[in-house]
Scaffold this motif. Structure first.
Motif, PDB file in Angstrom:
ATOM      1  N   UNK A 181       5.025   7.450   4.382  1.00 48.18           N
ATOM      2  CA  UNK A 181       6.172   6.640   3.921  1.00 48.18           C
ATOM      3  C   UNK A 181       5.826   5.912   2.625  1.00 48.18           C
ATOM      4  N   UNK A 182       6.843   5.627   1.835  1.00 48.71           N
ATOM      5  CA  UNK A 182       6.632   5.021   0.515  1.00 48.71           C
ATOM      6  C   UNK A 182       5.891   3.700   0.608  1.00 48.71           C
ATOM      7  N   UNK A 183       6.260   2.841   1.560  1.00 44.68           N
ATOM      8  CA  UNK A 183       5.603   1.546   1.692  1.00 44.68           C
ATOM      9  C   UNK A 183       4.131   1.697   2.053  1.00 44.68           C
ATOM     10  N   UNK A 184       3.841   2.632   2.929  1.00 49.33           N
ATOM     11  CA  UNK A 184       2.455   2.863   3.326  1.00 49.33           C
ATOM     12  C   UNK A 184       1.649   3.416   2.156  1.00 49.33           C
ATOM     13  N   UNK A 185       2.249   4.340   1.418  1.00 48.34           N
ATOM     14  CA  UNK A 185       1.559   4.927   0.264  1.00 48.34           C
ATOM     15  C   UNK A 185       1.282   3.869  -0.802  1.00 48.34           C
ATOM     16  N   UNK A 186       2.235   2.946  -0.993  1.00 46.05           N
ATOM     17  CA  UNK A 186       2.048   1.888  -1.992  1.00 46.05           C
ATOM     18  C   UNK A 186       0.910   0.961  -1.587  1.00 46.05           C
ATOM     19  N   UNK A 187       0.895   0.545  -0.343  1.00 45.50           N
ATOM     20  CA  UNK A 187      -0.173  -0.334   0.148  1.00 45.50           C
ATOM     21  C   UNK A 187      -1.528   0.373   0.095  1.00 45.50           C
ATOM     22  N   UNK A 188      -1.516   1.649   0.370  1.00 43.90           N
ATOM     23  CA  UNK A 188      -2.744   2.433   0.323  1.00 43.90           C
ATOM     24  C   UNK A 188      -3.278   2.506  -1.110  1.00 43.90           C
ATOM     25  N   UNK A 189      -2.363   2.696  -2.058  1.00 40.10           N
ATOM     26  CA  UNK A 189      -2.770   2.736  -3.456  1.00 40.10           C
ATOM     27  C   UNK A 189      -3.397   1.427  -3.901  1.00 40.10           C
ATOM     28  N   UNK A 190      -2.844   0.299  -3.434  1.00 40.00           N
ATOM     29  CA  UNK A 190      -3.393  -1.014  -3.784  1.00 40.00           C
ATOM     30  C   UNK A 190      -4.781  -1.202  -3.181  1.00 40.00           C
ATOM     31  N   UNK A 191      -4.982  -0.729  -1.947  1.00 44.72           N
ATOM     32  CA  UNK A 191      -6.298  -0.826  -1.317  1.00 44.72           C
ATOM     33  C   UNK A 191      -7.318   0.043  -2.052  1.00 44.72           C
ATOM     34  N   UNK A 192      -6.884   1.208  -2.495  1.00 43.80           N
ATOM     35  CA  UNK A 192      -7.782   2.080  -3.254  1.00 43.80           C
ATOM     36  C   UNK A 192      -8.133   1.456  -4.604  1.00 43.80           C
ATOM     37  N   UNK A 193      -7.184   0.779  -5.241  1.00 44.31           N
ATOM     38  CA  UNK A 193      -7.472   0.069  -6.487  1.00 44.31           C
ATOM     39  C   UNK A 193      -8.579  -0.960  -6.286  1.00 44.31           C
ATOM     40  N   UNK A 194      -8.548  -1.630  -5.119  1.00 48.11           N
ATOM     41  CA  UNK A 194      -9.563  -2.654  -4.820  1.00 48.11           C
ATOM     42  C   UNK A 194     -10.870  -2.036  -4.342  1.00 48.11           C
ATOM     43  N   UNK A 196     -11.369  -0.847  -1.417  1.00 49.59           N
ATOM     44  CA  UNK A 196     -11.529  -1.451  -0.089  1.00 49.59           C
ATOM     45  C   UNK A 196     -11.447  -0.356   0.968  1.00 49.59           C
ATOM     46  N   UNK A 197     -12.592   0.217   1.322  1.00 45.11           N
ATOM     47  CA  UNK A 197     -12.634   1.348   2.248  1.00 45.11           C
ATOM     48  C   UNK A 197     -12.107   0.964   3.631  1.00 45.11           C
ATOM     49  N   UNK A 198     -12.408  -0.253   4.077  1.00 41.14           N
ATOM     50  CA  UNK A 198     -11.946  -0.678   5.404  1.00 41.14           C
ATOM     51  C   UNK A 198     -10.427  -0.736   5.439  1.00 41.14           C
ATOM     52  N   UNK A 199      -9.816  -1.287   4.403  1.00 41.12           N
ATOM     53  CA  UNK A 199      -8.356  -1.370   4.361  1.00 41.12           C
ATOM     54  C   UNK A 199      -7.741   0.016   4.255  1.00 41.12           C
ATOM     55  N   UNK A 200      -8.381   0.909   3.521  1.00 41.57           N
ATOM     56  CA  UNK A 200      -7.883   2.284   3.391  1.00 41.57           C
ATOM     57  C   UNK A 200      -7.873   2.965   4.752  1.00 41.57           C
ATOM     58  N   UNK A 201      -8.958   2.811   5.496  1.00 36.62           N
ATOM     59  CA  UNK A 201      -9.055   3.432   6.828  1.00 36.62           C
ATOM     60  C   UNK A 201      -7.997   2.866   7.769  1.00 36.62           C
ATOM     61  N   UNK A 202      -7.783   1.570   7.694  1.00 35.85           N
ATOM     62  CA  UNK A 202      -6.790   0.931   8.576  1.00 35.85           C
ATOM     63  C   UNK A 202      -5.376   1.379   8.216  1.00 35.85           C
ATOM     64  N   UNK A 203      -5.065   1.441   6.925  1.00 35.51           N
ATOM     65  CA  UNK A 203      -3.708   1.783   6.488  1.00 35.51           C
ATOM     66  C   UNK A 203      -3.376   3.252   6.738  1.00 35.51           C
ATOM     67  N   UNK A 204      -4.352   4.139   6.521  1.00 28.17           N
ATOM     68  CA  UNK A 204      -4.076   5.572   6.622  1.00 28.17           C
ATOM     69  C   UNK A 204      -4.285   6.127   8.028  1.00 28.17           C
ATOM     70  N   UNK A 205      -5.011   5.392   8.863  1.00 31.62           N
ATOM     71  CA  UNK A 205      -5.204   5.838  10.247  1.00 31.62           C
ATOM     72  C   UNK A 205      -5.881   7.192  10.330  1.00 31.62           C
ATOM     73  N   UNK A 206      -5.277   8.112  11.084  1.00 30.97           N
ATOM     74  CA  UNK A 206      -5.899   9.432  11.264  1.00 30.97           C
ATOM     75  C   UNK A 206      -5.755  10.327  10.022  1.00 30.97           C
TER      76      UNK A 206
END
Length: 390
Positions: A181-194, A196-206
């Protein structure tokens, strides 16, 4: 605070550039543009202001939030004060120069103004020098632009350059292939900018594995490229990675003195790039020396052509180069011969004319910050009294 001091205050992010920095900037701009012209890039000069609808069309829409707007008292239409020059060059290519053969090579230099500064660049007004290669989507064009940017800076005397290769559209390509989903992809992009591997794993799940693998590929080219090329990627993502590999290997061969790094998740500041892009840094220099990459050049009318280019930033460049040597100032007492004065100027002196007879010309010369005085047909040094015949 005195009234005079208040009058001298400038808005945040704006500054007066005085001697010798103003001279150093002018010399740097002239040399950088001359280097671009030597590679076959023709100089163009767009206006500071344009109608809002044309300035912010196409690639310009990406800098709309940074653009100052005002009403034109003549046409009663809204104008925009440019925040970036690349969209203007795209407009010139697509409209004014549409009939010229492609690929089209253009270069430019000018000032831009933005509504607000950023953490790495708090300045709101600064100079841009750039080159655009329009009408070719080849890897050779990507290489040419990156090599020209590095070569122009090296020619200016900047050493220890680092070129960070990135794919600003890659994260979006992978997110689309995974139907995020667009919101998830946007948040994921922000975590990748930082990073932040932990946030990436949490946001993207499986579905986190490809994004974690991208983070693991950030670093020096020799270590990063194999990790990217050996990964299991969607077809559209693999296409981008293959282009990066092709360009990176050629850059490593043709510019061995430039340090190459890879950051496949970086996209901050690369607001309209859609393909292989890069950022240039100098060792020990705050901020980016320049940025570049692939984008779509158009007038906002639906038709576009693939282009790539770079923009160098004069504020950062001034921090990376030695100050320009000042011209030697020589004082010419009132009534000095005009022909001799012109001869001195041709020899590289900056002549300062006395405007009235003076009982002590040497004192006047010192007051006007001159190192020499013209006396008895000679340039006489004021400090050590050494004389040279002119």
């Amino acid at each position: 605070m005195s009234e005079d001091y208040q009058k001298a205050l400038l808005p945040a992010g704006l500054a007066d550039l005085l001697a010798p920095e103003a001279r150093a900037e002018a010399i740097a701009i002239a040399r950088l543009v001359a280097r671009c012209e030597a590679y076959g890039y023709e100089r163009v000069k767009p206006p500071l202001l344009e109608f809002e609808e044309s300035l912010l069309a196409g690639a310009g829409s990406a800098v709309a939030a940074d653009t100052f707007r005002l009403m034109d008292p003549v046409s009663q239409r809204m104008l925009g004060l440019r925040a970036d020059m690349t969209p203007q060059i795209a407009r010139i290519a697509a409209c004014r120069l549409a009939q010229l053969a492609r690929p089209l090579r253009l270069c430019y230099a000018g000032q831009v103004l933005r509504q607000r500064g950023r953490q790495l660049r708090p300045e709101r007004q600064f100079g841009q020098i750039g080159a655009e290669l329009i009408g070719s989507d080849s890897a050779a064009a990507d290489c040419e632009i990156a090599l020209l940017a590095a070569d122009a800076l090296t020619d200016l005397g900047i050493t220890d350059l680092s070129l960070d290769l990135c794919l600003p559209a890659l994260v979006g390509t992978i997110s689309d292939s995974l139907d995020l989903p667009a919101n998830q992809a946007r948040a994921l992009g922000e975590a990748l900018d930082r990073k932040d591997a932990a946030a990436v794993t949490k946001l993207a799940g499986d579905k986190a594995e490809p994004f974690v693998n991208l983070l693991a590929a950030v670093g020096p080219l020799e270590a990063s490229l194999p990790k990217l090329e050996q990964g299991n990627w969607p077809a559209a993502a693999r296409q981008q990675i293959e282009r990066l590999g092709e360009v990176a290997r050629r850059l490593a061969k043709e510019a061995p003195d430039v340090t190459l790094t890879v950051d496949p998740v970086e996209h901050q500041g690369l607001v309209y790039q859609v393909g292989l892009s890069f950022t240039l840094f100098g060792k020990g220099v705050r901020g980016e020396l320049g940025r570049g990459g692939r984008y779509q050049a158009d007038c906002g009318g639906g038709e576009s052509e693939s282009a790539t280019g770079f923009t160098l930033f004069t504020d950062t460049i001034l921090r990376a180069i030695e100050p320009a040597p000042a011209l030697q100032r020589i004082y010419l007492p009132f009534g000095s011969d005009r022909d001799k004065a012109e001869r001195l100027r041709r020899e590289g002196w900056a002549t300062v004319n006395g405007l009235a007879p003076n009982e002590d010309p040497a004192q006047e010369a010192r007051r006007l910050r001159c190192s020499h005085i013209w006396r008895a047909e000679r340039a006489e040094a004021l400090a050590d009294q050494q004389e040279t015949t002119a």
